[in-house]
Structure formats: structure tokens, C-alpha cells
Scaffold this motif. Sequence first.
Motif, PDB file in Angstrom:
ATOM      1  N   GLU A 331       0.810  -1.218   0.000  1.00 48.76           N
ATOM      2  CA  GLU A 331       0.000   0.000   0.000  1.00 48.76           C
ATOM      3  C   GLU A 331       0.844   1.269   0.000  1.00 48.76           C
ATOM      4  OE1 GLU A 331      -4.034   1.805   2.116  1.00 48.76           O
ATOM      5  OE2 GLU A 331      -3.039   0.053   2.985  1.00 48.76           O
ATOM      6  N   PHE A 359     -12.289   4.882  -4.988  1.00 50.79           N
ATOM      7  CA  PHE A 359     -12.081   3.691  -4.157  1.00 50.79           C
ATOM      8  C   PHE A 359     -13.427   3.136  -3.728  1.00 50.79           C
ATOM      9  CE2 PHE A 359     -10.809   7.784  -2.427  1.00 50.79           C
ATOM     10  CZ  PHE A 359     -11.825   8.062  -1.515  1.00 50.79           C
ATOM     11  N   HIS A 364     -10.588   3.312   2.538  1.00 49.26           N
ATOM     12  CA  HIS A 364      -9.529   2.849   1.648  1.00 49.26           C
ATOM     13  C   HIS A 364      -8.540   3.945   1.285  1.00 49.26           C
ATOM     14  CE1 HIS A 364     -11.968  -0.850  -0.001  1.00 49.26           C
ATOM     15  NE2 HIS A 364     -11.625  -0.969   1.262  1.00 49.26           N
ATOM     16  N   SER A 365      -8.906   5.201   1.501  1.00 46.56           N
ATOM     17  CA  SER A 365      -8.007   6.299   1.110  1.00 46.56           C
ATOM     18  C   SER A 365      -7.180   6.825   2.279  1.00 46.56           C
ATOM     19  CB  SER A 365      -8.821   7.456   0.514  1.00 46.56           C
ATOM     20  OG  SER A 365      -9.657   8.044   1.501  1.00 46.56           O
ATOM     21  N   THR A 582     -15.473   8.029  -3.037  1.00 49.46           N
ATOM     22  CA  THR A 582     -15.928   6.655  -3.201  1.00 49.46           C
ATOM     23  C   THR A 582     -16.542   6.530  -4.596  1.00 49.46           C
ATOM     24  OG1 THR A 582     -18.144   7.112  -2.334  1.00 49.46           O
ATOM     25  CG2 THR A 582     -16.449   6.449  -0.744  1.00 49.46           C
ATOM     26  N   HIS A 598      -6.675   0.049  -4.941  1.00 51.30           N
ATOM     27  CA  HIS A 598      -7.090  -1.199  -4.274  1.00 51.30           C
ATOM     28  C   HIS A 598      -7.942  -2.087  -5.187  1.00 51.30           C
ATOM     29  CE1 HIS A 598      -5.413  -0.045  -0.451  1.00 51.30           C
ATOM     30  NE2 HIS A 598      -6.109   1.081  -0.430  1.00 51.30           N
ATOM     31  N   MET A 603     -11.222  -6.195  -1.702  1.00 55.20           N
ATOM     32  CA  MET A 603     -11.396  -4.745  -1.670  1.00 55.20           C
ATOM     33  C   MET A 603     -12.382  -4.323  -2.762  1.00 55.20           C
ATOM     34  SD  MET A 603      -9.215  -3.996   0.764  1.00 55.20           S
ATOM     35  CE  MET A 603      -8.359  -2.438   0.769  1.00 55.20           C
ATOM     36  N   SER A 606     -15.687  -6.116  -2.754  1.00 55.51           N
ATOM     37  CA  SER A 606     -15.608  -6.185  -1.302  1.00 55.51           C
ATOM     38  C   SER A 606     -15.908  -7.609  -0.850  1.00 55.51           C
ATOM     39  CB  SER A 606     -16.625  -5.226  -0.683  1.00 55.51           C
ATOM     40  OG  SER A 606     -16.801  -5.499   0.690  1.00 55.51           O
ATOM     41  N   TYR A 642      -0.642  -6.631   1.838  1.00 55.83           N
ATOM     42  CA  TYR A 642      -1.349  -5.809   2.825  1.00 55.83           C
ATOM     43  C   TYR A 642      -0.811  -6.167   4.206  1.00 55.83           C
ATOM     44  CZ  TYR A 642      -4.737  -4.120  -0.579  1.00 55.83           C
ATOM     45  OH  TYR A 642      -5.333  -3.491  -1.649  1.00 55.83           O
TER      46      TYR A 642
END
Length: 704
Positions: A331, A359, A364-365, A582, A598, A603, A606, A642
Motif C-alpha cells: 500500500e 475507491f 480505503h483512502s 468513493t 485497491h 477490496m 468487497s 497488505y
Amino acid sequence: MSTRYLDDLNADQRRAVEFGDGPLLVIAGAGTGKTRTLACRVAHLIEQGIGAERILLLTFTRRAASVMVRQAERMLGSDDVRTVWGGTFHAVANRLLHVYGHAIGLAPDFTILDQGDAGDLLNLIRHDLGFAKAKTRFPKKQTLLDIYSHTVNAQSSLDAVLKRYFPWCAHAKDGIVEIFEAYVDRKSAQNVLDFDDLLLFWKALSELPEVGDVVGRRFEHVLVDEYQDTNSIQSGILRGMRRNVSNIMAVGDDAQSIYSFRAATVRNMLDFPDHFSGAETMTLEQNYRSTQQVLDASNTLMEQAGERYTKNLFSHRPAGHRPVLLTCADEPQQCNAVCDRILEHRERGVMLMDQAVLFRAGHHSAELEVELNRRKIPFHKYGGLKFIEAAHVKDMLAFLRILENPFDAVSWLRLLQLLTGVGPQIASRMMRDIGVRTDSRSAGDCGGGRRQEPFSTPLAKLRDAPPVVPSAARDEFEGIRLALLDCLDPSRNHGGNVDGISASGTVAVEIERLRLCYAPIFERIYDKSEMRLRDLEQLELIAAGYQSRGRFIADMTLDPPSSTSDLAGPPVLDEDYLVLSTIHSAKGCEWDVVHIIHVADGMLPSDMSTGDEEGIDEERRLLYVAMTRAKNHLYLYFPLRYYHTKHRRGDGHSYAQLSRFVSPKVRSYMNLGGGTKVGDDDVDTSIRVDSKSVRDQVRNLWRS
């Protein structure tokens, strides 16, 4: 009559615009000009002699309806277009129920609970019925509201909703039913509706032959935008509205159906021909947004979907750049790669605000935001607290709701608990003293469609027999009491003037009067009061355009500014700023450069949405929506590792898999790249050691 605006349409768009009577489904791919098509359809219908007031234009934001109406107005050069009934399902429902609601026993002075107030009422009932002290875990207010709303909007049974979406709440079903029954009763007693009630009551109107036929015939044509985002109850409303008049045009893209968590269903598009007999289908495939390279990858992505309408987006734009799939070690390297490319494009002349990072979920950010701050790259993240959710704004709206509907117990409870030393118990006692009930029994005759006179309600008791108030709160309460009475009866003001304020009876004047009594409380309970005060001043400016208090409350509840910053325009972070969003929030937007981070299984898709094929298909559509936001450049980032240091001891990590949606065929339309590959550290040849002696030491460990 001029039809010059038709000349700017492509052949498929023009066919849709000039379609005659009957049901029509327009499958409009991403970037194919559906907004202009709908606006031209409105203009064309009016040119054909259809009265603007006999056209119903349903959209998912008020802004979208306004844009289409303004475009049609420019095409025709006439302001007659402004009488089109345009707006969201909830806003139109509110308007129709004020006109026809008396036929089903709904008083015309009902007020609307926003989502926060609806949750508070459910929480109050949860507490009153003793579930807050349950020995086993019981759903909290937001979960209860989500269950209630999903059941209503999906038109599904509670058992089915609990089983599929809330399995951890199944054990509490009996208690949930008890709470929901009390919730319905209390809303009725207080003459309030929540968002879901607006649709339920509209559906009831459309299904009653005596009323539904009148309402349905009021509109000769119904146009619906974003049809893939409608839910079961909205589909039922439309079928009821078009029972006798079949003219309906639905525009949408099944490949962009991504809101199942709001009970939206792609089935409404797929089953449109079954719902509306004799329906024709047209497809818009010419894309005006993206290069063909972006469209090739996006089209191939959707080829993997199950049930769908087949379409192949194409563009006449000049050839551009192939999308890029970047594989990153982890990441942190993903964050560096994103920032590097953002700055590279900026140096080439692409402003930051013409770039976006998308994302799957808001968190996630998080790590990227740290890196952006470190590199001094300004950004604005879409989301956060909505304007209507700000506590001080909700306080002011509670004042106005009480003036509009004095039986609104939730607003009274909020207002009274602002007072020094007043908690839920004292507030409830004060409410009972003036005739506002917190239980399910009716508080006076507020039903039957009869409007209450201002001083035949709890406000009369507030004037003539005010409740006993704790000594610490007397001055604050007296200020509130006088302000409410002044707003209802401007003649009480000496010479029609209070502290230099003209008592003209407009909504803005009411807010200004209420703000005076609220100011001492406001400064006591909220920090940063100066900043919050500006929000109330902006609220007052908005209200200046309204003569009807009820209309103002409804608009602020049903379609408020998304954040406090929206009132003053875009955030002034710098002369330029990057957009973080998003994917759900990015729908309908476009940027020159799009970075999707991601792109890994777990992710995107999901791991919470891969339990069945429907969930997987929707996750695929999410990636499609993200990819088709790009006009010129598209980057997908895939971190291989990750780390779990935030959740476990040590420095553990796991390897990710590339998103299952980025198949070899999709990748064939992309350039592949990456940062430093895992294990490919540079070899330092400047250091020499006697390797034989080291090996001898290792061997000696095993020699006796």
C-alpha cells in the motif's frame, strides 16, 4: 416551431426524443448524453402541444431536474417549461400528498422526519419498550432504521430482509416488530411522515381507483431518469400511475446499477417490458466522454456479467492512451505511485481538479491522504457530514417544524433538551403538560385531513398555560416561548417590529427571529460558534426565496445541500485541488484522469458482497462505473501485500489477488506496469567478504 436543438442529436438520441406514445425504455450507456436526451424530450413534448404542467420528470436529485428544465427552456426560448413537475420521487410525493393526501386521511399540515429524526424516534421507542436494557444484544437505532427502510423500499417481508441483509438481528425479530408497530402509531399520532412513508402513501394513492386515476391522468407523460436506481416501491408507483395512461419513458443503464444497499434493484430495468405492456427498447451507445481505449476495457469488463442488456459503447474521439494496470509491492508503494502520476499529469497541464482518485470504501483512502498531505497536494474528499445533519441546523429546523406541526414530538424533544438542566424526563413531562404526547395515543384531532389552527394546538397552551420549567432554564425557555408565539402571530410585536426586525411573516424573518432567542443557548452548547453561526445565516439566505414554511422545510429535508461548504461553493483549499471519492459518490461525474486504487479481491469486489451472484455482479458494475468516469487517462492500482500491524501483533502481512474482474481479456486492453518488483532490490557489488569462511562456520555448527 424551431427544432434546431434536434440537429445536435445523433440518430439514436433523436429517435428516442421523437418517440410517440406508449412505454419506452432507453438504455443509455455511460457518457452517451442521457441528460441532453431527456431535456430534448421535454422540449419536444411541449412543442407538440403537451402542457408543461402535464409532464412529470422524476430524477434522483433536484439539481438534475433543474438542469434538464433549464436546458429545455433554452431550447424553446420560453419560460413555460418551468411548470414541468420536476424533482425526486420523495419531493414529488410530498407535493402530491399535500394536494390529495386528505383522500386517504392524511392531514395537509404533516411534517417530514429526516433520517436522523426518524432514528431518534425509533431510539425513543426502543428505550420506552425496554429493549435498551435487554440482556442479549439488540439492534441500535441506525440498524433498526436500515431494516425498516429496506423492508419498505424492497417491498419484501421482514423475514426475508433479516435473513439476507441483517442475519445477526434475526434473533430479535419479535422485538423489532413491536418497535415498528409502535413507530407507525407514533408517527400517525404526531402527524409526521418519514421518507419511506412518502413513497408508501404515494403508492396507496396510485393504487386507489378513485384517487389513482385522477392523479395518473394529471400527467400525460412521465419521464424517469436513472431508472436502474429505482426500487420495488418506486416501480410499483409508476405502474399505478400509468395504469390508464401508458406514456412513460425510462432512461437508465443496467451496467450502472450499484445501489442495492438502498434497496435499488436492476430488475426494474430488466423487467420493464413485462411491467409495461407493449414497451419498446432503444439503446444509446455513442459515448461523448471517454476515448475508445477506455471504452474497450470497460466493454470487455461488462461482457462477463450475467443477465444484462447488450451494448457496445463507441467513441468518435481521437485515439488516446491505453488504460494502465500498475502492480505495487504494497500500500505505501501504491500511495507513492498514485502521487507520482498525479504530479506528472499536473506538470503536463492537467489541473488537480481534473483528476480523481476513486475507491470502494471511504477508509480505503486513509494512507493515501497521509501521503498527499506529506507531499503538499491539496485534496477534497467527497462525503462527510451533510448540511442537514449538522446539529445547529437541525436545531433551527426543529423550531420551524414545531411552528408547522405543533404535535411533532421529536422536534419538541430536541428543542426542550437544549435548555439548561432539561433532560429527556423533564422534557417529556413538559411536552405532556402542553398536550404533545410521546406515546402512540392521538394528541388531539390531527387526522382526517383537517388543518389545525395555530392556537388550537399545544402552542395555545404554550401561550396561555406554559409548563413548569426548572429555574436554571426559565430565561432560555421564556425566550423560546415568545419567539415561537411571535412567529405565529406577528401582530404581537409592538408596531410589527421586534428588535428592528420587520415581522413580515416570511420564512427568513422567522429564522432571524428564532435565531435571536437561540443565540445564548447556541453559544453555550457549541464550540466554534462563529463558524456555525454563518451556517444559520446561509440558511436564512436560502429561506429568503420561500413564502411557504412547509415548502422550505420539505426542500431542506428531502434535498438539502450535501455539506455546509456547498452553501458557499467549492472548498477553497488552494487554487486547485485533487478529488478523492468513493465510487458510489462519483457516479455521474467525469475527470480527465482517473486513478482507481485497491483493485484487489476483498477490496473490489468487497469481501462483504461476494455471497451470491447478484452481489458479485453489482461489484463488477461498481468497477465499470469507476472506469467509465475517465475521459483520457485511466489507472488501476493493485497492491500485492497488505500489512496487518493495525489489527494484529507483529508485522504480519498477506498477499492479495488481483480483482477477479480484471480478467486476462480485460488486461489485453491495458498496459501493464508497476513500481519496484517484490525481491528486485539492487545488488550492491562494492562489498567483498570471504564467503568460504562463512560457509565453514555454518558447517561447523553440525560437526561434533
